[in-house]
Design an enzyme around this catalytic site. Sequence first.
Site, PDB file in Angstrom:
ATOM      1  CG  HIS A 191      -2.115  -0.738   0.947  1.00 40.88           C
ATOM      2  ND1 HIS A 191      -1.924  -2.105   0.943  1.00 40.88           N
ATOM      3  CD2 HIS A 191      -2.848  -0.808  -0.157  1.00 40.88           C
ATOM      4  CE1 HIS A 191      -3.347  -2.930   0.837  1.00 40.88           C
ATOM      5  NE2 HIS A 191      -3.902  -2.188  -0.078  1.00 40.88           N
ATOM      6  CB  CYS A 488     -10.472   0.221  -9.124  1.00 41.09           C
ATOM      7  SG  CYS A 488     -10.600  -1.225  -8.316  1.00 41.09           S
TER       8      CYS A 488
HETATM    9  C1  PEP Z   1      -7.156  -4.367  -5.973  1.00 38.82           C
HETATM   10  O1  PEP Z   1      -7.108  -5.503  -5.115  1.00 38.82           O
HETATM   11  O2  PEP Z   1      -6.688  -3.666  -6.989  1.00 38.82           O
HETATM   12  C2  PEP Z   1      -8.243  -3.236  -4.831  1.00 38.82           C
HETATM   13  C3  PEP Z   1      -7.913  -2.171  -5.435  1.00 38.82           C
HETATM   14  O3  PEP Z   1      -8.257  -3.207  -3.928  1.00 38.82           O
HETATM   15  P1  PEP Z   1      -7.133  -2.714  -2.893  1.00 38.82           P
HETATM   16  O4  PEP Z   1      -5.536  -2.338  -4.003  1.00 38.82           O
HETATM   17  O5  PEP Z   1      -6.977  -1.789  -1.881  1.00 38.82           O
HETATM   18  O6  PEP Z   1      -6.322  -3.841  -2.223  1.00 38.82           O
END
Ligand code: PEP
Length: 562
Positions: A191, A488
């Site tokens: 993250h 996304c």
């Molecule tokens: C994903 O898993 O691609 C997503 C957009 O969620 P995160 O990256 O917040 O886990």
Amino acid sequence: MTERVLSGVSASPRTAIGEVRRLDAGGEMDARVLDDGDRPAAAAHALDALARSAHELEDLAVRLRADGRIGEADILDAGMMMAEDPVLLEAVESAVLSRGLLAATAIRVEVEAFAAQLDLLGDPELAARAADVRSLARRASRLASGATERSDGSSDGSVILVAADLGPADVIELDGDVGGIALAAGATTGHAAIVARGLGLPMVVGLGADLLSLAEGELCILDGDQSVLIASPDPGRVSTVRRAMVAARESRARSMAARALPTVTRDGRAVRVLANAATPQEVRAALEAGADGVGLLRTEFAFLEAHHWPTVAEHRRMLSPVLTQLKGMTATVRLLDFGGDKTPPFLKGVSGRGVELLLEDPEALSWQLAAILETGDATELRVLIPMVTEPSQVRAVRAAIEPIAARQGNRVPIIASMVEVPAAAVMADRIAPEVALFSIGTNDLTTFQLGIDRARPGGNPTHHPAVLQLIADTVDAARAAGITVEVCGEAASNPLVMPLLVGLGVDELSVGAARVAQVRTWVRALDYSESARIARRALNSESVAEVESLARPLRVLLDDAG
Ligand code: PEP
Ligand code: MG
């Protein structure tokens, strides 16, 4: 010093030139012992550095609170209280007066002793506190040694943050003059990497232990495109890189200038480009770059240090500065996606993730829904459900939303499901009738489908045929149900994968704020029918390498577009 090149893995593109700032050090400890006569002034200097740190942290906490970053502000409050703790102040003063330690050394020695006690308790929550306490020591000892002054202006005042690894909570350190991030370990889909991409900061991970031998203040080039860090670069190389940075800035400026143009492929297919965000600053930057709204608001980022489920008021404070910017526009607010590497202290030890955890605590879910419906009422609101694995979870969230909307007099929002677990892609035909939007999370979908660790350094090959097949199945199910499909995950702004996603028929791409202008330019450079032809061939490929060679001509088109 001679030039040294360290190779790693790119976690965020672009290049920065700057001086090394070691996250884990305020420089080497200086073991000199002060003369008796110098000690009172040094002790006063150490106490003054701690007081100034407390003020800096207080100012930063006020700014974070104003931006709705409550959890992060709380961490800073804890650091501020530590900087004012009479026991610590006395220990630091006495280390200078009776042992003759320098001000910066005394701070680091005494704060480290405190942090080590927390480590010894073996509690993961307290260990996280120890990291925050060490962060205070870095700040105060930097102030005490005057190390914040940049040397000769050769780095444009920019700093390359160097560390062993970086957790989401360390993202606070990214405020200010950080121009790039270099990690000895780390993962491209962690993250911290996502936040770096959102802010447009170059980041290279997996640079190895040699990285940690760089000296504080050493000039370096961090190249997030070539995945290298060059320490003490030759002056000739510095000039070449500076010229390339100017050219890249100009190309970004051209993309920004084109932000009013519609995002339609050369053969007329419209693809909306939205932004992924966690903070009001990212939303502001994304809208300036022409985003059609927010396609993913990661609400959990504000609460990674929470000690209880966020209350309605806490949610409101986080959401309001974001959603007030999105009046009349798409605002896709994802429900808290706790679990995995986003587990706050109060959920330590739980095994669930995303919607599963929320459904186990209906009151916590209702608090977040109440705040989202209220603060998002003037937007084109979408409530996005994380980590869905079966249709009943969507029905349960809808059942929670409807009475709250009725009670508060808010409209019932669009209900959307993340498709980020292979189970959801496989059951997409059964989930689609329950929602108006699928949002494909390629970060998790890729790692779960391929059985790879999201935290490993190295790329996340969403273009593996088995992952592309899940995406194609999801799009087909969405088409059959007449609903919209967004992507996304990070693949939406990856120049190799993005054309394949468009070719598979996705309607919307939601990308880091710093990538919005570029992805909009890319959409206009693509030919949909050609992308569709290549994407269909990719589905029948046997390997990542085969897909790469099939997709190369599309990537070249994007590279030429800028
Ligand atoms: C994903 O898993 O691609 C997503 C957009 O969620 P995160 O990256 O917040 O886990
Ligand atoms: Mg995910």
